[in-house]
Design an enzyme around this catalytic site. Structure first.
Site: not given
Ligand code: URA
Length: 232
Positions: A102-104, A186
């Protein structure tokens, strides 16, 4: 099944001769009785203690974590805090890694395991495991966006698999995808001029994020959940 001395040395991270010495000194019990033979065969169902500590004899573990923002999915954070840094002491063991990223700033369900074959199956594009997210958006979604998600949109040079987009209210939507390309959700919204202001993964395959886990908390998956992870 494994030899007792091998198991004790792996789980306590000591040498095989130190494990043998510990067993011969009576410091190891199997199912409540002290055992002096180093070559006894033991498995997952045996309760083994060494130096008074119960050893985790499972071959592999599967952990659900509710990842907070600001933490990265990696084994080495190079300065950033990782999902492994959040594991409580008693859940740490050699070989753990986050299966998928997962992104930060994305929150929610991260799967952590030491089972490489399982992770490979789960992450393989052929696996088609569905991941479900809640996205907070800066603008409402219209029917054209939903249709583009569902038909399998093109991002750059890549034709994506069909995704499901369900509007929850003016600024939130549920998204189900079965692949995991870089910043996928996104970028899918960005293509339609919509910015994702927050993203949370709430489900992997047939397993929902446990509502009792606060951000940063973890628990083991049970056998039934492990089977349901790779569901479509
Ligand atoms: N899609 C994204 O854009 N980010 C994530 O963290 C996961 C899916």
């Amino acid at each position: 099944m494994q030899r007792l001395d091998k198991l004790v040395s792996t789980k306590l991270n000591i040498t095989r001769s130190q494990a043998k010495a510990l067993i011969k000194s009576g410091g190891v019990t199997v199912n409540g009785s002290a055992v002096l033979s180093c070559d006894m065969k033991c498995g997952d169902s045996d309760v083994i203690t060494a130096d008074g500590r119960t050893l985790d004899t499972r071959e592999f573990v599967y952990i659900m974590q509710n990842k907070p923002a600001g933490v990265i999915c990696a084994t080495d954070g190079k300065g950033d805090k990782t999902v492994l840094d959040l594991l409580p002491e008693d859940m740490r063991r050699k070989g753990l890694f986050p299966a998928g990223r997962l992104d930060k700033n994305t929150t929610g369900f991260v799967l952590i395991t030491d089972d490489g074959d399982f992770a490979h199956r789960f992450l393989s594009p052929k696996g088609h495991t569905v991941k479900t997210y809640i996205a907070t958006l800066d603008k409402p979604v219209d029917d054209g966006v939903i249709a583009d998600f569902e038909s399998g949109m093109t991002l750059g040079d890549e034709k994506l698999k069909p995704a499901r987009l369900t509007v929850l209210d003016e600024s939130t939507a549920q998204v189900e995808i079965s692949q995991g390309i870089y910043h996928q959700i996104k970028r899918m919204f960005k293509k339609h001029g919509i910015t994702v202001t927050a993203l949370k993964r709430i489900k992997i395959g047939g397993v929902a994020l446990d509502r009792n886990l606060a951000l940063g908390e973890c628990r083991y998956l049970d056998d039934d959940e492990i089977d349901k992870i790779c569901q479509k």
